[in-house]
Design an enzyme around this catalytic site. Structure first.
Site, mmCIF file in Angstrom:
data_model
loop_
_atom_site.group_PDB
_atom_site.id
_atom_site.type_symbol
_atom_site.label_atom_id
_atom_site.label_comp_id
_atom_site.label_asym_id
_atom_site.label_seq_id
_atom_site.Cartn_x
_atom_site.Cartn_y
_atom_site.Cartn_z
ATOM 1 N N ASP A 8 0.804 -1.072 0.034
ATOM 2 C CA ASP A 8 -0.108 0.005 -0.130
ATOM 3 C C ASP A 8 0.974 1.233 0.079
ATOM 4 O O ASP A 8 1.285 1.659 0.968
ATOM 5 C CB ASP A 8 -0.699 -0.129 1.275
ATOM 6 N N GLU A 67 -1.160 -1.507 -4.986
ATOM 7 C CA GLU A 67 -2.525 -0.441 -5.304
ATOM 8 C C GLU A 67 -2.260 0.425 -6.465
ATOM 9 O O GLU A 67 -1.054 0.913 -6.426
ATOM 10 C CB GLU A 67 -3.173 0.136 -3.879
ATOM 11 N N ASP A 139 -2.289 1.016 7.433
ATOM 12 C CA ASP A 139 -1.564 0.854 6.209
ATOM 13 C C ASP A 139 -1.179 -0.676 5.954
ATOM 14 O O ASP A 139 -1.133 -0.982 4.850
ATOM 15 C CB ASP A 139 -0.358 1.840 6.304
#
EC number: 3.1.21.10
Length: 174
Positions: A8, A67, A139
């Site tokens: 991420d 992502e 996160d």
């Protein structure tokens, strides 16, 4: 059994999660955050690159899910996020990892069943799927969700020889 790294990305905090995909579910291996501090942007990007490189060296994943950049309200933030993604992608590419990209909606849909799920819903489902006792940092939880999403997509694509995926620049676009 395949080790999967989920990332991420962020220019200040990059979450990571490593899971082992045994075909009948995933097992938690590690997760955490790469905190880049308050240095200049090049120093922070270098910290992301070095952090991802160290995680790959320590855990030995063979594939990575990351992502995709979303449209931020602030163009400067979106650019910095894209640069952090680039640092992580270069680290993975140098290590020879297969790299796949997922939108936030794809990850939420795969983990929670709703593309509109919030971060807490994702975090709770990650805890359930990986049988975690403690909540991972947000996160890190997002990174674990990306790794789980990648495991799910790999399972659905392997029998089809990845026919459903398109390769662009060495990365899988799903």
């Amino acid at each position: 059994m395949t080790l999967i790294l989920g990332i991420d990305p962020g220019s200040r905090i990059t979450g990571f999660g490593v899971v082992r995909d045994g075909g009948r579910g995933c097992e938690y291996i590690a997760s955490g955050c790469i905190r880049t501090g308050s240095g200049s942007l090049p120093e922070r990007l270098q910290a992301v690159y070095r952090g991802v490189t160290e995680i790959i060296r320590s855990h030995g994943p063979v594939t990575m899910g990351i992502e995709q950049v979303f449209m931020a309200r602030n163009a400067d933030s979106a650019l910095k996020l894209g640069q952090a993604r680039g640092a992580a992608i270069v680290a993975a590419a140098e290590a020879g990892l297969e790299i796949a990209e997922y939108t936030a909606t794809q990850v939420k849909q795969a983990i929670v069943g709703s593309g509109g799920a919030d971060k807490r819903q994702v975090q709770m489902m990650v805890m359930h799927l990986l049988r975690l006792v403690q909540k991972p940092q947000i996160d890190a939880s997002d990174a674990l969700a990306i790794a789980l999403c990648h495991a799910h997509h790999r399972q659905s694509l392997i029998p089809h020889g990845l026919d459903g995926a398109r390769r662009r620049g060495g990365r899988l676009r799903l």
